[in-house]
Design a protein around this motif. Structure first.
Motif, PDB file in Angstrom:
ATOM      1  N   VAL A   7     -15.636 -22.863   0.107  1.00 40.95           N
ATOM      2  CA  VAL A   7     -16.527 -21.745  -0.225  1.00 40.95           C
ATOM      3  C   VAL A   7     -15.692 -20.610  -0.828  1.00 40.95           C
ATOM      4  O   VAL A   7     -14.596 -20.322  -0.353  1.00 40.95           O
ATOM      5  CB  VAL A   7     -17.246 -21.243   1.052  1.00 40.95           C
ATOM      6  CG1 VAL A   7     -18.017 -19.955   0.786  1.00 40.95           C
ATOM      7  CG2 VAL A   7     -18.179 -22.330   1.581  1.00 40.95           C
ATOM      8  N   GLY A   8     -16.190 -19.996  -1.876  1.00 43.63           N
ATOM      9  CA  GLY A   8     -15.499 -18.866  -2.500  1.00 43.63           C
ATOM     10  C   GLY A   8     -15.956 -17.553  -1.891  1.00 43.63           C
ATOM     11  O   GLY A   8     -17.079 -17.447  -1.380  1.00 43.63           O
ATOM     12  N   ILE A   9     -15.068 -16.567  -1.943  1.00 43.94           N
ATOM     13  CA  ILE A   9     -15.401 -15.242  -1.399  1.00 43.94           C
ATOM     14  C   ILE A   9     -15.266 -14.204  -2.515  1.00 43.94           C
ATOM     15  O   ILE A   9     -14.245 -14.174  -3.208  1.00 43.94           O
ATOM     16  CB  ILE A   9     -14.409 -14.822  -0.277  1.00 43.94           C
ATOM     17  CG1 ILE A   9     -14.105 -15.971   0.679  1.00 43.94           C
ATOM     18  CG2 ILE A   9     -14.896 -13.565   0.443  1.00 43.94           C
ATOM     19  CD1 ILE A   9     -15.113 -16.244   1.714  1.00 43.94           C
ATOM     20  N   VAL A  10     -16.283 -13.359  -2.661  1.00 44.92           N
ATOM     21  CA  VAL A  10     -16.203 -12.250  -3.618  1.00 44.92           C
ATOM     22  C   VAL A  10     -16.330 -10.946  -2.838  1.00 44.92           C
ATOM     23  O   VAL A  10     -17.241 -10.798  -2.012  1.00 44.92           O
ATOM     24  CB  VAL A  10     -17.313 -12.339  -4.689  1.00 44.92           C
ATOM     25  CG1 VAL A  10     -17.333 -11.085  -5.556  1.00 44.92           C
ATOM     26  CG2 VAL A  10     -17.103 -13.575  -5.562  1.00 44.92           C
ATOM     27  N   LEU A  11     -15.406 -10.026  -3.083  1.00 45.95           N
ATOM     28  CA  LEU A  11     -15.404  -8.734  -2.383  1.00 45.95           C
ATOM     29  C   LEU A  11     -15.768  -7.631  -3.367  1.00 45.95           C
ATOM     30  O   LEU A  11     -15.044  -7.371  -4.325  1.00 45.95           O
ATOM     31  CB  LEU A  11     -14.021  -8.480  -1.777  1.00 45.95           C
ATOM     32  CG  LEU A  11     -13.544  -9.569  -0.806  1.00 45.95           C
ATOM     33  CD1 LEU A  11     -12.114  -9.294  -0.346  1.00 45.95           C
ATOM     34  CD2 LEU A  11     -14.486  -9.655   0.395  1.00 45.95           C
ATOM     35  N   VAL A  12     -16.927  -6.991  -3.120  1.00 45.40           N
ATOM     36  CA  VAL A  12     -17.432  -5.968  -4.037  1.00 45.40           C
ATOM     37  C   VAL A  12     -17.345  -4.592  -3.382  1.00 45.40           C
ATOM     38  O   VAL A  12     -17.983  -4.338  -2.361  1.00 45.40           O
ATOM     39  CB  VAL A  12     -18.905  -6.245  -4.421  1.00 45.40           C
ATOM     40  CG1 VAL A  12     -19.389  -5.212  -5.430  1.00 45.40           C
ATOM     41  CG2 VAL A  12     -19.067  -7.657  -4.972  1.00 45.40           C
ATOM     42  N   SER A  13     -16.544  -3.731  -3.974  1.00 46.89           N
ATOM     43  CA  SER A  13     -16.428  -2.359  -3.467  1.00 46.89           C
ATOM     44  C   SER A  13     -16.648  -1.369  -4.606  1.00 46.89           C
ATOM     45  O   SER A  13     -16.536  -1.723  -5.774  1.00 46.89           O
ATOM     46  CB  SER A  13     -15.032  -2.138  -2.863  1.00 46.89           C
ATOM     47  OG  SER A  13     -14.821  -0.770  -2.615  1.00 46.89           O
ATOM     48  N   HIS A  14     -16.916  -0.122  -4.248  1.00 49.51           N
ATOM     49  CA  HIS A  14     -17.003   0.941  -5.246  1.00 49.51           C
ATOM     50  C   HIS A  14     -15.660   1.230  -5.869  1.00 49.51           C
ATOM     51  O   HIS A  14     -15.563   1.881  -6.899  1.00 49.51           O
ATOM     52  CB  HIS A  14     -17.487   2.239  -4.590  1.00 49.51           C
ATOM     53  CG  HIS A  14     -18.964   2.306  -4.460  1.00 49.51           C
ATOM     54  ND1 HIS A  14     -19.682   1.375  -3.767  1.00 49.51           N
ATOM     55  CD2 HIS A  14     -19.853   3.183  -4.958  1.00 49.51           C
ATOM     56  CE1 HIS A  14     -20.951   1.692  -3.840  1.00 49.51           C
ATOM     57  NE2 HIS A  14     -21.088   2.781  -4.551  1.00 49.51           N
ATOM     58  N   SER A  15     -14.611   0.787  -5.192  1.00 53.05           N
ATOM     59  CA  SER A  15     -13.263   1.134  -5.622  1.00 53.05           C
ATOM     60  C   SER A  15     -12.465  -0.131  -5.904  1.00 53.05           C
ATOM     61  O   SER A  15     -12.403  -1.031  -5.059  1.00 53.05           O
ATOM     62  CB  SER A  15     -12.607   1.959  -4.513  1.00 53.05           C
ATOM     63  OG  SER A  15     -11.210   1.782  -4.525  1.00 53.05           O
ATOM     64  N   GLY A  16     -11.852  -0.202  -7.073  1.00 58.75           N
ATOM     65  CA  GLY A  16     -11.010  -1.348  -7.410  1.00 58.75           C
ATOM     66  C   GLY A  16      -9.893  -1.546  -6.402  1.00 58.75           C
ATOM     67  O   GLY A  16      -9.715  -2.656  -5.865  1.00 58.75           O
ATOM     68  N   PRO A  17      -9.108  -0.475  -6.100  1.00 59.27           N
ATOM     69  CA  PRO A  17      -8.025  -0.634  -5.133  1.00 59.27           C
ATOM     70  C   PRO A  17      -8.504  -1.084  -3.754  1.00 59.27           C
ATOM     71  O   PRO A  17      -7.823  -1.876  -3.092  1.00 59.27           O
ATOM     72  CB  PRO A  17      -7.416   0.778  -5.060  1.00 59.27           C
ATOM     73  CG  PRO A  17      -7.727   1.394  -6.382  1.00 59.27           C
ATOM     74  CD  PRO A  17      -9.052   0.823  -6.797  1.00 59.27           C
ATOM     75  N   VAL A  18      -9.659  -0.612  -3.310  1.00 56.89           N
ATOM     76  CA  VAL A  18     -10.167  -1.041  -2.000  1.00 56.89           C
ATOM     77  C   VAL A  18     -10.457  -2.546  -2.021  1.00 56.89           C
ATOM     78  O   VAL A  18     -10.037  -3.287  -1.129  1.00 56.89           O
ATOM     79  CB  VAL A  18     -11.425  -0.247  -1.585  1.00 56.89           C
ATOM     80  CG1 VAL A  18     -12.122  -0.919  -0.396  1.00 56.89           C
ATOM     81  CG2 VAL A  18     -11.062   1.184  -1.231  1.00 56.89           C
ATOM     82  N   ALA A  19     -11.150  -3.008  -3.043  1.00 58.68           N
ATOM     83  CA  ALA A  19     -11.493  -4.434  -3.122  1.00 58.68           C
ATOM     84  C   ALA A  19     -10.227  -5.290  -3.175  1.00 58.68           C
ATOM     85  O   ALA A  19     -10.111  -6.304  -2.469  1.00 58.68           O
ATOM     86  CB  ALA A  19     -12.374  -4.695  -4.352  1.00 58.68           C
ATOM     87  N   GLU A  20      -9.261  -4.881  -4.003  1.00 63.18           N
ATOM     88  CA  GLU A  20      -8.003  -5.640  -4.132  1.00 63.18           C
ATOM     89  C   GLU A  20      -7.249  -5.664  -2.799  1.00 63.18           C
ATOM     90  O   GLU A  20      -6.725  -6.691  -2.376  1.00 63.18           O
ATOM     91  CB  GLU A  20      -7.082  -4.987  -5.187  1.00 63.18           C
ATOM     92  CG  GLU A  20      -7.622  -5.039  -6.607  1.00 63.18           C
ATOM     93  CD  GLU A  20      -7.559  -6.441  -7.208  1.00 63.18           C
ATOM     94  OE1 GLU A  20      -6.878  -7.310  -6.633  1.00 63.18           O
ATOM     95  OE2 GLU A  20      -8.219  -6.655  -8.246  1.00 63.18           O
TER      96      GLU A  20
END
Lengths: 136, 204
Positions: A7-20
């Motif tokens: 299963v793949g995981i996608v992390l969506v945040s308002h902030s690029g650095p937070v998601a990374e």
């Protein structure tokens, strides 16, 4: 390590650095066992704060192994954008699902479970269960 | 009947209106939000104008579906998926008819507004877009002018409300006394619908 698709995981945040950073944290805490694909989709394409349907779709394509994608989000437009994309039907790969979970704790639980070979339902359950992790 | 040109005029009028009112929308948003509503809407509708020009959709439904999809992919804030869903769902409800009646538009728009409520989970009185959209769509059954008036009154009525959805809800009682930016832009969207009808002679 499993030969099966994970299963793949996608992390969506308002902030690029937070998601990374959350993606890195989850991989680190999975302690060498992080074999499931995880991709960050944070901020806008120009690097600002916000949510980008384009980055989300790209991240989802990247982690799609055909056995489901768990999408974790932080708040506000991240939640609404993913919901609106799922309602459209063709902007995200089949099997993509918005998972109701705390962003950081849920990401760790999801990646560990996906890497252990859990299916989408198991990944979702593990991520959602992270809400029950009390700190006091 | 309302043909594809009517819907193009509506989207063009909406783009012009958010351009004209961008500073005001951002000012309202700086009081209770993150001060980007005007620029977000401007960016979104500029992209709508560009994509309608480029892809040249041939039916009312196709115009709104394309516009909605474009808002979702370009706005970057919560208003993108919310307005995108509003237009896209309305467009889908119109199907692929080459022209639609006022009544068909009113019904389709009502389903678009319902989809916004479902997506955001807000209700009347929560100080959101819905406080302009719900009275607007209800009055749309009467006339375009009545819809504009009702939506504007609805937006004004958000001033004394306490926000219960979105970022403004974190402010609690401090959200009271400010007009909601989303309700304000929703009233603009309905006003431009009325404007397009009056100017273009939407039909019989």
């Amino acid at each position: 390590m499993s030969e099966e698709k994970q299963v793949g995981i996608v992390l969506v945040s308002h902030s690029g650095p937070v998601a990374e950073a959350v993606a890195e944290l989850a991989k680190g805490l999975a302690a060498g066992g992080a074999t499931a694909p995880v991709a960050a989709a944070g901020g806008t394409p120009s690097g600002g704060l916000g949510t980008s349907a384009e980055l989300i779709a790209e991240a989802a394509r990247k982690v799609d192994g055909g056995v489901g994608i768990a999408v974790l989000v932080d708040l506000g437009s991240a939640v609404l954008t993913v919901k609106a994309m799922l309602a459209e039907g063709d902007e995200l790969p089949d099997g993509a699902r918005l998972v109701d979970a705390p962003f950081v704790e849920g990401a760790v639980a999801a990646l560990v479970t996906a890497s252990a070979g859990g299916d989408l339902a198991a990944v979702e359950a593990a991520a959602t269960e992270a809400y029950g992790y009390r700190k006091l | 009947m309302l043909d594809v040109d009517f819907f193009r005029r509506w989207m063009a009028a909406a783009a012009a209106a958010v351009d004209r009112e961008a500073d005001r929308l951002t000012e309202l948003d700086s009081a209770i939000g993150d001060a980007d509503h005007g620029s977000n809407m401007q960016r979104g509708f500029a992209a709508v104008t560009a994509v309608l020009e480029k892809e040249d959709p041939q039916t009312p439904g196709a115009v709104l579906v394309l516009a909605g999809r474009q808002l979702i992919s370009t706005v970057g804030g919560a208003s993108g998926p919310l307005y995108g869903t509003l237009l896209r769902r309305t467009g889908k409800a119109l199907g692929d008819a080459p022209a639609v009646t006022d009544q068909q538009l009113a019904e389709a728009f009502a389903s678009g507004v319902a989809a916004v409520g479902q997506l955001g989970g807000a209700q009347a009185g929560d100080k959101t877009m819905l406080d302009a959209l719900l009275p607007g769509v209800e009055a749309l059954g009467t006339s375009y002018a009545a819809a504009r008036e009702a939506a504007e009154a609805g937006a004004t009525a958000t001033v004394p409300m306490q926000a219960r959805k979105g970022r403004a809800s974190y402010l609690g009682e401090r959200s009271i006394g400010h007009q909601d930016p989303g309700a304000t832009s929703s009233a603009l969207l309905i006003a431009t619908l009325a404007e397009s009808y009056e100017r273009g002679g939407g039909g019989s």
